[in-house]
Design an enzyme around this catalytic site. Structure first.
Site, PDB file in Angstrom:
ATOM      1  NE  ARG A  15      39.661  36.398  39.437  1.00  0.00           N
ATOM      2  CZ  ARG A  15      39.524  37.246  40.449  1.00  0.00           C
ATOM      3  NH1 ARG A  15      40.133  38.434  40.385  1.00  0.00           N
ATOM      4  NH2 ARG A  15      38.817  36.951  41.507  1.00  0.00           N
ATOM      5  CG  ASP A  62      47.573  48.818  45.743  1.00  0.00           C
ATOM      6  OD1 ASP A  62      47.658  48.864  44.502  1.00  0.00           O
ATOM      7  OD2 ASP A  62      47.013  49.706  46.414  1.00  0.00           O
ATOM      8  CB  VAL A  63      50.922  46.488  41.159  1.00  0.00           C
ATOM      9  CG1 VAL A  63      51.058  44.990  41.354  1.00  0.00           C
ATOM     10  CG2 VAL A  63      49.676  46.840  40.364  1.00  0.00           C
ATOM     11  CB  SER A 141      46.742  44.581  25.834  1.00  0.00           C
ATOM     12  OG  SER A 141      45.560  44.370  25.084  1.00  0.00           O
ATOM     13  CE1 TYR A 154      43.481  46.797  29.933  1.00  0.00           C
ATOM     14  CE2 TYR A 154      43.465  46.587  27.536  1.00  0.00           C
ATOM     15  CZ  TYR A 154      43.725  46.049  28.794  1.00  0.00           C
ATOM     16  OH  TYR A 154      44.227  44.780  28.891  1.00  0.00           O
ATOM     17  CB  ALA A 156      46.371  55.684  26.998  1.00  0.00           C
ATOM     18  CE  LYS A 158      47.182  46.251  29.936  1.00  0.00           C
ATOM     19  NZ  LYS A 158      47.936  45.472  30.943  1.00  0.00           N
TER      20      LYS A 158
END
Length: 258
Positions: A15, A62-63, A141, A154, A156, A158
């Protein structure tokens, strides 16, 4: 087509941004494997790829789990014979202030967003260098370039992706493999939209989520409009084609991070 006879893998491809990138790669001629924790949505995107006349495969991954990632790369290499392009897009978001943030919140975001990119990249580099060709695209990001309130964990994760990408690009620079980071700006997916997204969190008193979303586009983005998954796909196709662009963190953000 510029990616004819190439094979690609997109994690988190079921998605949103992942799907937009997968479709762009397919439209450029690549066969595309779709990996996602949700196998049902992976299959939906794979069927869209096949509708374009490309080969596709839907796989569960599941990464954050090393065995799951290694199995994924083995499955893709077996099914397609080789792996040319890997887009490590799978990621998660939670929106919490530093006061609200728990150690568990931190660990979960880091496990998927940072450790997941590491595990995928490491596994992909088992199969790319022997062929002297590879394109690894790690989805970071603009929050990996600029800090945001309520997103310290988040951001941190990226920032980590961007530093990791630059370092690995230098390690494999003579192996025919490029490694770059794609940095989406404000995209109308789950991170931003809805009462639980940033436009819900940051709305002013008496403001609807929709009004907040419109206000943030106009105040944060020089172009005044949000970006789309299709915009991210355009950059992914370029990076999948470019032989001498590596170690970069390129934003598609309407001028926000200038």
């Amino acid at each position: 087509m510029q990616l004819k006879d190439k094979t690609a893998l997109v994690t988190g491809g079921g998605r949103g941004i992942g799907q937009g990138i997968a479709m762009a790669l397919a439209e450029a001629g690549a066969d595309v494997a779709i990996a996602d924790l949700d196998i049902a949505i992976a299959r939906e995107t794979a069927s869209k790829v096949e509708a374009l006349g490309r080969k596709s495969l839907a796989l569960k991954v599941d990464v954050a789990d090393v065995d799951s990632v290694n199995h994924l790369i083995d499955e893709v290499a077996t099914a397609f014979g080789h792996l040319d392009i890997a887009v490590n897009n799978a990621g998660i978001i939670s929106i919490k202030s530093i006061a609200e943030l728990s150690a568990g919140d931190w660990d979960r975001v880091m496990a998927v967003n940072a450790k997941g990119v590491f595990l995928c990249t490491q596994a992909e580099l088992r199969v790319m260098p022997p062929r002297q060709f590879g394109r690894i695209i790690n989805v970071a990001s603009i929050a990996g370039k600029l800090g945001f309130p309520d997103l310290s964990h988040y951001s941190a994760s990226k920032f980590a992706v961007i530093g990791f990408t630059n370092a690995v690009a230098k390690e494999v620079a003579t192996d025919g493999v490029t490694v770059n980071a794609l940095c989406p700006g404000i995209v109308g997916t789950g991170m931003w939209r809805g009462d639980e997204g940033l436009s819900g969190r940051w709305r002013q008193e008496g403001e609807s989520e929709e009004a907040s979303w419109e206000r943030h586009q106009k105040t944060l983005l020089p172009q005044g409009v949000a970006q789309t998954p299709e915009d991210m796909g355009q950059l992914a196709v370029y990076l999948a084609s470019a032989a001498h662009v590596t170690g970069q963190a390129i934003a598609v953000d309407g001028g926000f991070s200038l």
